[in-house]
Each structure stands twice: as structure tokens, then as C-alpha cells.
Design a protein around this motif. Sequence first.
Motif, PDB file in Angstrom:
ATOM      1  N   TYR A   1      -4.033  -5.207   1.318  1.00  0.00           N
ATOM      2  CA  TYR A   1      -3.587  -4.433   2.472  1.00  0.00           C
ATOM      3  C   TYR A   1      -2.633  -3.321   2.066  1.00  0.00           C
ATOM      4  O   TYR A   1      -2.720  -2.193   2.576  1.00  0.00           O
ATOM      5  CB  TYR A   1      -2.929  -5.354   3.495  1.00  0.00           C
ATOM      6  CG  TYR A   1      -3.901  -6.298   4.161  1.00  0.00           C
ATOM      7  CD1 TYR A   1      -4.810  -5.834   5.106  1.00  0.00           C
ATOM      8  CD2 TYR A   1      -3.927  -7.649   3.827  1.00  0.00           C
ATOM      9  CE1 TYR A   1      -5.710  -6.689   5.721  1.00  0.00           C
ATOM     10  CE2 TYR A   1      -4.832  -8.516   4.428  1.00  0.00           C
ATOM     11  CZ  TYR A   1      -5.717  -8.022   5.376  1.00  0.00           C
ATOM     12  OH  TYR A   1      -6.621  -8.872   5.966  1.00  0.00           O
TER      13      TYR A   1
ATOM     14  N   HIS B   1      -6.997 -10.067  -1.562  1.00  0.00           N
ATOM     15  CA  HIS B   1      -6.604 -10.276  -0.166  1.00  0.00           C
ATOM     16  C   HIS B   1      -5.814 -11.560   0.038  1.00  0.00           C
ATOM     17  O   HIS B   1      -5.304 -11.795   1.127  1.00  0.00           O
ATOM     18  CB  HIS B   1      -7.833 -10.268   0.741  1.00  0.00           C
ATOM     19  CG  HIS B   1      -8.861 -11.300   0.403  1.00  0.00           C
ATOM     20  ND1 HIS B   1      -9.540 -11.323  -0.791  1.00  0.00           N
ATOM     21  CD2 HIS B   1      -9.334 -12.359   1.122  1.00  0.00           C
ATOM     22  CE1 HIS B   1     -10.388 -12.334  -0.796  1.00  0.00           C
ATOM     23  NE2 HIS B   1     -10.282 -12.977   0.345  1.00  0.00           N
TER      24      HIS B   1
ATOM     25  N   ARG C   1      -4.573  -0.319   0.755  1.00  0.00           N
ATOM     26  CA  ARG C   1      -5.387   0.340   1.777  1.00  0.00           C
ATOM     27  C   ARG C   1      -4.515   1.046   2.809  1.00  0.00           C
ATOM     28  O   ARG C   1      -4.815   2.173   3.229  1.00  0.00           O
ATOM     29  CB  ARG C   1      -6.286  -0.685   2.471  1.00  0.00           C
ATOM     30  CG  ARG C   1      -7.355  -1.289   1.572  1.00  0.00           C
ATOM     31  CD  ARG C   1      -8.132  -2.396   2.287  1.00  0.00           C
ATOM     32  NE  ARG C   1      -8.847  -1.904   3.439  1.00  0.00           N
ATOM     33  CZ  ARG C   1     -10.053  -1.342   3.404  1.00  0.00           C
ATOM     34  NH1 ARG C   1     -10.668  -1.187   2.236  1.00  0.00           N
ATOM     35  NH2 ARG C   1     -10.642  -0.934   4.506  1.00  0.00           N
ATOM     36  N   TRP C   2      -3.457   0.391   3.223  1.00  0.00           N
ATOM     37  CA  TRP C   2      -2.633   0.969   4.273  1.00  0.00           C
ATOM     38  C   TRP C   2      -1.800   2.141   3.761  1.00  0.00           C
ATOM     39  O   TRP C   2      -1.616   3.135   4.463  1.00  0.00           O
ATOM     40  CB  TRP C   2      -1.736  -0.114   4.880  1.00  0.00           C
ATOM     41  CG  TRP C   2      -2.516  -1.187   5.591  1.00  0.00           C
ATOM     42  CD1 TRP C   2      -3.866  -1.225   5.792  1.00  0.00           C
ATOM     43  CD2 TRP C   2      -1.995  -2.376   6.171  1.00  0.00           C
ATOM     44  NE1 TRP C   2      -4.225  -2.360   6.478  1.00  0.00           N
ATOM     45  CE2 TRP C   2      -3.106  -3.099   6.719  1.00  0.00           C
ATOM     46  CE3 TRP C   2      -0.721  -2.924   6.288  1.00  0.00           C
ATOM     47  CZ2 TRP C   2      -2.950  -4.323   7.369  1.00  0.00           C
ATOM     48  CZ3 TRP C   2      -0.550  -4.149   6.935  1.00  0.00           C
ATOM     49  CH2 TRP C   2      -1.656  -4.847   7.470  1.00  0.00           C
TER      50      TRP C   2
ATOM     51  N   ALA D   1       1.086  -9.230   5.744  1.00  0.00           N
ATOM     52  CA  ALA D   1       0.066  -8.512   4.992  1.00  0.00           C
ATOM     53  C   ALA D   1       0.637  -7.469   4.038  1.00  0.00           C
ATOM     54  O   ALA D   1       0.008  -7.141   3.028  1.00  0.00           O
ATOM     55  CB  ALA D   1      -0.915  -7.847   5.963  1.00  0.00           C
TER      56      ALA D   1
END
Length: 474
Positions: free
Chosen positions: A60, A104, A63-64, A54
Motif C-alpha cells: 500500500y 501486501h 501504491r499510495w 495499511a
Amino acid sequence: MGGEVPYYWKALDWDALMADYPPPPLFERAAAVRTDEEWRELQETRVLARIRDAWSVPFYRKRWTAAGLDENSIRSLEDLRYIPTFSSDDLKAAIEARPPFGEHHPFDRNSMADHLPLKLQTSGGTTGLPRTTAFDSIAWEVQGIQAARGLWAMGARPGDVIQIPFTTSLANAAWCYYVGVHHWLGGVPVTTGSGVVTPSERQLELASAYGTNGWMGHGEYLGRLVEVAGAMNFDLHSLPTKYIQALLGNDGAGELRRALEEAWGAPVYDTYGTHEIGLIAFECRMQDGRHVSEDTAYLETVDIDDSTRELPPGQVGDLVATSLHRGVPPLIRFNTQDALAILPRARCECGLRTTRLSGMQGRSDEMVKLRGQSVFPMACQDSVRADSRTNGQFLCVLTSDGTGVSKKTEMTVRVERRGTDIDSDALQHDLERALKTALNVRVGVEIVDAGTLTEFTRLGGEGKVRRLLDLRSK
């Protein structure tokens, strides 16, 4: 790639696939003896592998990083809670940001050929582009293995003729079961499609002609076939039906299950799955909770109002799922917004030793606040089906009353009566009392004739039956 063809049959090490994700009956043997420590080790290894996948995906990584994580932050299953959850709304935003496949996925339209073979499936799409999910060969076959496990656990065996009243379209349910029956069970799939593709009368005629042993479909549509059989004077008990696997939805009191079992003369088994991750859990012949395919999904529950708060086993909340087999695309802490509970791992009389899922309570994205009370539209189902004067069909209609700070939401449950000889006033009065008890809040009831709600619920069509119509002013 030049002229080289990525033949599908060469895309997988089939022996390794079967070792990693054993199909029936191998799964029953493995799941019967695996200890808690072995389950944890397997799940942690696969979760960490999917997280590595990811980090190369924009959805990801952005967001992470924004959450303060780096590639060394997650070292164990316990650390997974630091990763923020996401929902289908976030996937829709990802598609809008990078159409047509979304941020994504680890590819765009120009680089898609580097990931072949692929199959594209979609979910949703009532407005704008549908929510696309790509399936590589592992994801495609594992979802079939998941389906085959569920069918085997309820008694399906090689040579059975299994009718699938889902359409093999961009929606995924029919494909999941086709692959399961054909590739991993040794059964004969009869892919009739929905009632829109193959009329319900013809569905029953084909079942009689082909000797259908088992069915897989939405509980509501299987109930519709009962009504059609009655109108045709067709004896459902004349079919060699051995089992039915159904998506029962919210059937806490078991009204839908009992009605189907009586009408069909066969046991009905509940199941649970998502478009993105496949058939996550299934009932065995004991009908005592749905067994989780724990080597394919790691599950958590979180508070419906606060997704950062984890819930203990047995408490109802939003189900959060992490796919253990999907690298294209990865699915890490996907909030399904399905309200249910995870039950502790225990040995079942069938031999399986897995965690289990409770029945559905409803969808949190459909939960409505009525005078301070949280109401799931699907919670109306038991009360409606328990009254023999209805045909079981209902639709919750939301409207708004007042303006400004005095504005409030009202809900009226439209219910179809079984026939025009039914006293509408008496039925309305009795259902208002029953629903007040079930929902802990008073709602209106409107009695309508059979078939009136079909255009709104889409019963017999593609996808899930709809039970909510929001007419509130913005």
C-alpha cells in the motif's frame, strides 16, 4: 518469543469481539435499529483504522505514495475514492515481488512469529504460487460470524445438522462455514468435503443417516446431487432439509434456484463472498436481495472499463470492497471484478436494515468482446437451464479467427444434453436462438453428451465451477 505459547483462546477479548461484530441473533437486533448516520460513523471509524494499518505495509505504501497520497490524505469516507483500487492480479505481482506471502502482508517468513496465532489460506494457484491470505484470530472468527449471520437469517437454529460439501483445505469456504456453524450458531457441522473427497452417493447417504437439516454449497454441485439422487432412486424429499444456502452465481431468471427448490423440497438462499473478506452478503428468508454485513465491509461499484469512475447505487459495475475488520493483511479498495449492483439501504420485512447486493452478472475479467458486444459467459446459464433437454452444464469456448487487424474472437457454447435420446440438431438450433436473445450477439452451440465437460468445468471438485475455456491464439 522464547518458550511462550500464543494460546489461541487468549488471542481475543471475546466479549469485545461480540460487541464489535455481533453474531446472531444479536446482529439482527443491532442492524434493525441502526440509522444511516450510525452506519456511516461506524464504517468511517473502521475504514480510517484500516488505512492506518495499511501505511506500514509495503504494497500500500508504494501504491499510495505513487498516487500522491500521504498519511493525512484520507480523512473521511468521501476521501476513500482517491485511493487507487487493486485486483487479484496486483496481489499475484506482490507475491512474486516478495514470496511466499507477498508485499501486501505486514510480515515475511522471518517475522511471521510476531503476529501469531495465524492461519494461512489460499485462492487461485492454477499457475505459480497460490494467492495467500493470512488470517489472524479476528479475521478467522469474523468470517465465521458472517457465515452464522447468513445461516440464521434463512432460518438455521442451534441443534441443526448442516452439511458442508466444501473441503477443509487451503481453500477457505469450508473453514468459513465450519467456524460459523460450530463457533457462532450452535449447529452441528458435517464437513463431508467436495465430491472428490466424499463421493456424491455417500454425501446423500450421510445426509440420510445424520438427519441433515441444511446445506451450504455451490449451486451447480447441489444440482449434481439431484442427478445422482435420480440415478440412485434416492428421494431427496425424504431428507429433513429445511433450507439450502447456495452460491448461485448468475441466476437472474431464477432457473437454478427454482430447479433446486423443486428437487430438494426446500427454499434456496443466495449468498456472496470472497476468499479475502469472507461472506460479504446473504439472503434472508424473504429472498429479496442479499443483505450486506456492513460492519465488516464497505462496498463501492466502479465502471468495468474505468475503475476510477464510481457508479451510483443500482447500477451494475465491478464491486470494490474494503474490509473493516482485517488488519492482517489490510484490504483497502479491492476490486473483486465481480459485476453486480449495490442497492440502497432499506428496511426488509425480516427486520434487517442494510444495503443489499443484486445478483451476479458475471466476472469482468471473464467478459468477452464479441463483435462489439460485451458478453459474460455466465449469462448463458439461464438459457441453458431453461431448456429441459439439457442437464444445465455448459462451457464457453473462445477461439480466434483470422490474423492481424482482421483477427476476431468467436465463442462456442458447449452444452450437455440430458440423454442420448435427445435430438442434438434440434437442441442446437433452439439454443442458438435463445442465446442470441440473451446475449444480443450470435454464438455457436455444440451439443455434447452428459459428463463430457466435467474435466473442464471441474464440477464436483474443489473451488468454483469453471465456465470459460480460452483457446485463442496469442
